[in-house]
Design a protein around this motif. Structure first.
Motif, PDB file in Angstrom:
ATOM      1  N   GLY A 181      20.435  25.502  40.988  1.00 30.73           N
ATOM      2  CA  GLY A 181      20.737  26.918  41.176  1.00 30.73           C
ATOM      3  C   GLY A 181      21.908  27.440  40.360  1.00 30.73           C
ATOM      4  N   ILE A 182      22.073  28.759  40.439  1.00 29.94           N
ATOM      5  CA  ILE A 182      23.079  29.477  39.642  1.00 29.94           C
ATOM      6  C   ILE A 182      24.128  30.091  40.572  1.00 29.94           C
ATOM      7  N   THR A 183      25.403  29.913  40.205  1.00 30.19           N
ATOM      8  CA  THR A 183      26.515  30.430  40.996  1.00 30.19           C
ATOM      9  C   THR A 183      27.459  31.228  40.103  1.00 30.19           C
ATOM     10  N   SER A 184      27.979  32.323  40.619  1.00 29.46           N
ATOM     11  CA  SER A 184      28.981  33.119  39.902  1.00 29.46           C
ATOM     12  C   SER A 184      30.298  33.056  40.667  1.00 29.46           C
ATOM     13  N   TYR A 185      31.389  32.792  39.941  1.00 29.46           N
ATOM     14  CA  TYR A 185      32.689  32.584  40.578  1.00 29.46           C
ATOM     15  C   TYR A 185      33.710  33.646  40.162  1.00 29.46           C
ATOM     16  N   TYR A 186      34.587  33.942  41.097  1.00 28.28           N
ATOM     17  CA  TYR A 186      35.761  34.782  40.849  1.00 28.28           C
ATOM     18  C   TYR A 186      36.940  34.083  41.508  1.00 28.28           C
ATOM     19  N   ASN A 187      38.158  34.472  41.145  1.00 25.19           N
ATOM     20  CA  ASN A 187      39.336  33.897  41.795  1.00 25.19           C
ATOM     21  C   ASN A 187      40.138  34.943  42.559  1.00 25.19           C
ATOM     22  N   LYS A 188      40.258  36.112  41.981  1.00 20.77           N
ATOM     23  CA  LYS A 188      41.013  37.190  42.626  1.00 20.77           C
ATOM     24  C   LYS A 188      40.040  38.157  43.311  1.00 20.77           C
ATOM     25  N   SER A 200      40.005  41.192  43.521  1.00 20.33           N
ATOM     26  CA  SER A 200      39.685  42.362  42.699  1.00 20.33           C
ATOM     27  C   SER A 200      38.544  42.095  41.721  1.00 20.33           C
ATOM     28  N   ASP A 201      38.284  40.793  41.445  1.00 22.48           N
ATOM     29  CA  ASP A 201      37.222  40.438  40.497  1.00 22.48           C
ATOM     30  C   ASP A 201      35.893  40.113  41.186  1.00 22.48           C
ATOM     31  N   GLU A 202      35.895  40.131  42.516  1.00 22.86           N
ATOM     32  CA  GLU A 202      34.652  39.825  43.237  1.00 22.86           C
ATOM     33  C   GLU A 202      33.528  40.817  42.916  1.00 22.86           C
ATOM     34  N   PRO A 203      33.807  42.141  42.868  1.00 28.58           N
ATOM     35  CA  PRO A 203      32.724  43.082  42.519  1.00 28.58           C
ATOM     36  C   PRO A 203      32.148  42.819  41.138  1.00 28.58           C
ATOM     37  N   LEU A 204      33.001  42.432  40.185  1.00 25.42           N
ATOM     38  CA  LEU A 204      32.519  42.119  38.837  1.00 25.42           C
ATOM     39  C   LEU A 204      31.582  40.919  38.874  1.00 25.42           C
ATOM     40  N   ALA A 205      31.975  39.865  39.587  1.00 22.22           N
ATOM     41  CA  ALA A 205      31.133  38.665  39.696  1.00 22.22           C
ATOM     42  C   ALA A 205      29.798  39.000  40.363  1.00 22.22           C
ATOM     43  N   ALA A 206      29.853  39.818  41.423  1.00 21.76           N
ATOM     44  CA  ALA A 206      28.638  40.191  42.144  1.00 21.76           C
ATOM     45  C   ALA A 206      27.702  41.016  41.262  1.00 21.76           C
ATOM     46  N   GLY A 220      24.464  32.421  44.911  1.00 21.41           N
ATOM     47  CA  GLY A 220      25.367  33.483  45.298  1.00 21.41           C
ATOM     48  C   GLY A 220      26.673  33.544  44.519  1.00 21.41           C
ATOM     49  N   VAL A 221      27.587  34.324  45.063  1.00 20.35           N
ATOM     50  CA  VAL A 221      28.902  34.564  44.459  1.00 20.35           C
ATOM     51  C   VAL A 221      29.953  33.883  45.332  1.00 20.35           C
ATOM     52  N   SER A 222      30.856  33.119  44.699  1.00 19.39           N
ATOM     53  CA  SER A 222      31.829  32.345  45.471  1.00 19.39           C
ATOM     54  C   SER A 222      33.228  32.421  44.867  1.00 19.39           C
ATOM     55  N   LEU A 223      34.203  32.171  45.707  1.00 17.54           N
ATOM     56  CA  LEU A 223      35.590  32.042  45.268  1.00 17.54           C
ATOM     57  C   LEU A 223      35.752  30.703  44.575  1.00 17.54           C
ATOM     58  N   GLY A 224      36.336  30.701  43.374  1.00 20.23           N
ATOM     59  CA  GLY A 224      36.504  29.468  42.615  1.00 20.23           C
ATOM     60  C   GLY A 224      37.929  29.276  42.137  1.00 20.23           C
ATOM     61  N   ASP A 225      38.468  28.089  42.363  1.00 22.42           N
ATOM     62  CA  ASP A 225      39.847  27.803  41.959  1.00 22.42           C
ATOM     63  C   ASP A 225      39.860  27.186  40.560  1.00 22.42           C
TER      64      ASP A 225
END
Length: 237
Positions: free
Chosen positions: A150-157, A159-165, A182-187
């Motif tokens: 599968g495919i995952t999109s990550y953001y860290n901040k 404020s960047d979650e809408p962009l990742a989504a 889905g979209v997940s928080l990534g460190d």
């Protein structure tokens, strides 16, 4: 003598017809019919030119950094069919760059355009120094068992979650036959240390044979490139 009379008659009739036609043309112009057609054609041409100009200037002044993950001695992950992550990320990054160059006036920068190793700090530095409006890091995931896909999109901040989504949604808009993780928080360093809008895409599990076959296909490369660029344009326009 009869021939001369006939010739004069034909010439006379021709002049009469010509005078009638000239009169009709003058009348049409006075009524604005001819001018309206000419103006309409002119306006149509102007509209096409304006449309083309607008299209050419789309995202002008914006800077986009495309980060091809891994490179050089850092090959990333490798698949059962022989695919190597560093090669796939570079190919996808170049495809996205070309698509953006063709469709927009944005400045597009690659963190690497060859098989070289670039440190994580230098990748972030490129984003910061170019004052990027968007930083996009391309990767392909892996797991120690080959069932995960599968495919995952990550953001860290946050404020960047809408962009990742947004980008994630565009990737699946074209009917992509892949598991949506889905979209997940990534460190990730390139996201965590980056002050510019930034996301990281894991475009499938190279350790999964089905995902590997998909990600190496021309259809996936083309469709996913188009979808990502559509999302970037939607975000930055």
């Amino acid at each position: 003598m009869n021939r001369k009379k006939k010739k004069k008659m034909r010439n006379f009739l021709f002049l009469i017809i010509l005078m009638i036609l000239v009169g009709l043309i003058i009348k049409l112009k006075d009524n604005g019919l001819i001018n309206n057609k000419e103006n309409s054609a002119h306006a149509s041409t102007e509209n096409r030119n304006k449309k083309n100009t607008s299209s050419e200037k789309l995202l002008t002044g914006k800077t986009i950094v495309i980060d091809a993950g891994h490179g050089g001695k850092d090959i990333g992950a490798s698949g059962q069919r022989g695919a190597i992550e560093k090669d796939l990320t570079l190919s996808m990054a170049k495809n996205i760059q070309n698509e953006l160059n063709n469709r927009t006036g944005a400045t597009v920068i690659l963190t690497r355009d060859d098989d070289v190793k670039i440190s994580l700090a230098d990748r972030v530095k490129i984003s910061e120094e170019s004052n990027a409006d968007l930083f996009l890091s391309i990767h392909f995931d892996a797991f120690f068992t080959n069932e995960v896909e599968g495919i995952t999109s990550y953001y860290n901040k946050k404020s960047d979650e809408p962009l990742a989504a947004l980008i994630h949604d565009y990737i699946f808009k074209n009917g992509l036959d892949a598991r949506d993780r889905g979209v997940s928080l990534g460190d990730y360093y390139v996201l965590r240390e980056n002050t510019r809008p930034s996301i990281l895409l894991e475009l499938g599990y190279i350790s999964n044979s089905t995902d590997e076959a998909r990600m190496t296909s021309d259809e996936f490369q083309t469709n996913t490139t188009t979808s990502i660029v559509d999302g970037i344009i939607d975000y930055l326009k």
